[in-house]
Design an enzyme around this catalytic site. Structure first.
Site, PDB file in Angstrom:
ATOM      1  N   GLU A   1       0.683  -0.763  -0.188  1.00 25.09           N
ATOM      2  CA  GLU A   1       0.383   0.000   0.431  1.00 25.09           C
ATOM      3  C   GLU A   1       0.787   1.128   0.093  1.00 25.09           C
ATOM      4  O   GLU A   1       0.610   2.151   0.519  1.00 25.09           O
ATOM      5  CB  GLU A   1      -0.692  -0.242   0.849  1.00 25.09           C
ATOM      6  CG  GLU A   1      -1.758  -1.122   1.118  1.00 25.09           C
ATOM      7  CD  GLU A   1      -2.821  -1.202   2.452  1.00 25.09           C
ATOM      8  OE1 GLU A   1      -2.388  -0.700   3.520  1.00 25.09           O
ATOM      9  OE2 GLU A   1      -3.460  -2.413   2.572  1.00 25.09           O
TER      10      GLU A   1
ATOM     11  N   GLU B   1      -6.327 -11.247  -0.424  1.00 26.90           N
ATOM     12  CA  GLU B   1      -7.297 -10.383   0.573  1.00 26.90           C
ATOM     13  C   GLU B   1      -8.925 -10.297   0.058  1.00 26.90           C
ATOM     14  O   GLU B   1      -9.383  -9.070   0.620  1.00 26.90           O
ATOM     15  CB  GLU B   1      -6.479  -8.807   0.878  1.00 26.90           C
ATOM     16  CG  GLU B   1      -5.405  -9.421   1.698  1.00 26.90           C
ATOM     17  CD  GLU B   1      -4.663  -7.917   2.118  1.00 26.90           C
ATOM     18  OE1 GLU B   1      -5.203  -7.062   3.028  1.00 26.90           O
ATOM     19  OE2 GLU B   1      -3.383  -7.623   2.044  1.00 26.90           O
TER      20      GLU B   1
HETATM   21  O1  9MR Z   1      -7.249  -8.106   8.618  1.00 24.29           O
HETATM   22  C1  9MR Z   1      -6.626  -7.280   9.179  1.00 24.29           C
HETATM   23  C2  9MR Z   1      -6.714  -6.906  10.502  1.00 24.29           C
HETATM   24  O2  9MR Z   1      -6.795  -8.012  11.468  1.00 24.29           O
HETATM   25  C3  9MR Z   1      -5.877  -6.053  10.990  1.00 24.29           C
HETATM   26  O3  9MR Z   1      -6.623  -5.716  12.028  1.00 24.29           O
HETATM   27  C4  9MR Z   1      -5.872  -4.701  10.328  1.00 24.29           C
HETATM   28  C5  9MR Z   1      -4.948  -3.621  11.412  1.00 24.29           C
HETATM   29  O4  9MR Z   1      -3.318  -4.324  11.061  1.00 24.29           O
HETATM   30  O5  9MR Z   1      -4.873  -5.324   8.966  1.00 24.29           O
HETATM   31  C6  9MR Z   1      -5.942  -6.025   8.032  1.00 24.29           C
HETATM   32  O6  9MR Z   1      -5.669  -6.835   7.346  1.00 24.29           O
HETATM   33  C7  9MR Z   1      -5.127  -5.852   6.633  1.00 24.29           C
HETATM   34  C8  9MR Z   1      -3.646  -6.641   5.567  1.00 24.29           C
HETATM   35  O7  9MR Z   1      -2.694  -6.757   6.255  1.00 24.29           O
HETATM   36  C9  9MR Z   1      -3.664  -5.291   4.279  1.00 24.29           C
HETATM   37  N1  9MR Z   1      -4.195  -4.716   3.679  1.00 24.29           N
HETATM   38  C10 9MR Z   1      -5.573  -4.289   4.468  1.00 24.29           C
HETATM   39  C11 9MR Z   1      -5.991  -5.648   5.438  1.00 24.29           C
HETATM   40  C12 9MR Z   1      -7.135  -4.790   5.836  1.00 24.29           C
HETATM   41  O8  9MR Z   1      -7.243  -3.823   6.570  1.00 24.29           O
END
Ligand code: 9MR
Length: 375
Positions: free
Chosen positions: A160, A265
């Site tokens: 990102e 994802e």
């Molecule tokens: O699904 C993840 C959630 O449990 C966490 O709280 C969050 C912060 O670390 O990250 C979420 O996963 C993200 C991923 O790592 C990167 N792309 C966006 C995802 C959804 O926020």
């Protein structure tokens, strides 16, 4: 008489064929259905990694052949304080993947989010110099990637870094180091494990500005002679965004830039975003209001049908481009696990995945499996 016997014989054969086909579909798992097409993966949370969620384990082992750590390999989990690495959960995740012969993805080495403050500041709280931040990146990436050398198959090296309009996200990494931080991250990761696959991963990849910027970035890295194996298109989708055609344009553009395309994802929310944002920017948050949570008591069949059609449309697209797509990964096992229940509004009830809260496969699992087996 002869004709009657022949007719009955062919009827029996046809019935056998039909029942065989049905049984084959029924017993089929996602990984069997998509074999020879692309890997089918899922993200794991700590309850699954440590084997506490036994019902989820059954689904993971039956249906998926690739896993990614949802949270335990982020910088905040691995190095919460400078030099104090914590590998317990990540070690367990990699052990789980190896034990079950799964294609293991490490997520994520460099991300503006979930990176503790210490990473960017000195003892007085001031931003560190470019040199110090590069050294911290080098140390983190080298330590982590070397530890799992030859065991983690691919890394989301940078996550990102580009905004929807194609400009650079003004993160601390960007502000202190400049766009070079991307190149450096790929260099450090490659040096630590030359055989590991290396990816750039981002959301809203169907947006034209982001698509073009990612293509430019891939060309630039390749032009410098660096290894970048693939681009991960985070599939945080909604019922009415993005357009399948725009998503397709990005698959084609990334593939034309000579990288594998991965759908990472994947989840499809049935809920409205109060901000109408289409991405996955976790800094966005809105206060809960009851009317924002319309399906707390259950998902109406009419909406479940629209969700199913969305999944079918996207899997049709993935199958169409199976020669360009190396992996499709769901972001969670069951609806109950999904981050979508808490973003961008905490405490809602969403239904974004392929398995429901009772660990039951939704009908779409059968539909997409059959679509793949029919090809
Ligand atoms: O699904 C993840 C959630 O449990 C966490 O709280 C969050 C912060 O670390 O990250 C979420 O996963 C993200 C991923 O790592 C990167 N792309 C966006 C995802 C959804 O926020």
């Amino acid at each position: 008489m002869k004709k009657v016997v022949l007719f009955s014989f062919s009827c029996v054969l046809m019935m056998l064929a039909v029942s065989y086909t049905n049984d084959q579909f029924k017993s089929s798992s996602l990984k069997a259905a998509f074999k020879h097409k692309f890997l089918i993966g899922v993200s794991l949370n700590n309850g699954q990694i440590w084997g506490r969620d036994t019902a989820a384990l059954k689904i993971i082992k039956t249906h998926f052949n690739s896993v990614v750590a949802e949270n335990c390999m982020k910088i905040v989990s691995l190095q919460p304080r400078e030099g104090q690495f914590r590998f317990r959960d990540a070690d367990q995740f990699v052990n789980f993947g190896e034990k079950n012969k799964l294609f293991i993805i490490g997520h994520t080495l460099i991300w503006h989010s979930q990176t503790p403050d210490w990473f960017f500041v000195d003892a007085d709280g001031n931003d560190v110099s470019r040199e110090v931040l590069i050294e911290r990146m080098r140390r983190h990436i080298t330590t982590v990637v070397s530890r799992y050398k030859g065991r983690v198959n691919g890394w989301d090296v940078v996550n990102e870094a580009i905004l929807d309009d194609g400009s650079w996200r003004k993160s601390k990494f960007y502000n202190i180091i400049g766009e070079d931080f991307i190149r450096l991250a790929f260099e450090f990761a490659h040096a630590a494990d030359p055989k590991a696959e290396l990816y750039y991963n981002d959301f809203s990849m169907a947006q034209e500005g982001k698509r073009n910027a990612v293509v430019r970035m891939v060309h630039k890295l390749k032009g410098l002679g660096l290894k970048i194996t693939g681009v991960g298109m985070q599939g945080h989708l909604g019922l009415d965004y993005p357009k399948v055609a725009d998503f397709e344009k990005s698959i084609l553009a990334f593939s034309a830039a000579a990288v594998h395309v991965m759908i990472t994802e994947l989840d499809i929310t049935v809920l409205q975003n109060p901000g109408r944002s289409m991405g996955a920017d976790i800094s966005q948050n809105y206060t809960y209001k009851k009317e924002m949570n319309p399906y707390a008591a259950g998902l109406p069949d009419s909406v479940a049908k629209i969700l199913e059609q969305r999944y079918v449309a996207f899997f049709k697209l993935f199958l169409k481009h199976q020669n360009k797509i190396s992996r499709v990964t769901l972001w969670g096992v069951t609806d109950g696990d999904s981050w979508r229940n808490n973003w961008p509004v905490f405490g809602r009830k969403d239904y974004p995945l392929l398995f429901d809260r009772q660990y039951k496969a939704k009908p779409v699992v059968q539909i997409i499996s059959e679509m793949s087996l029919m090809e």
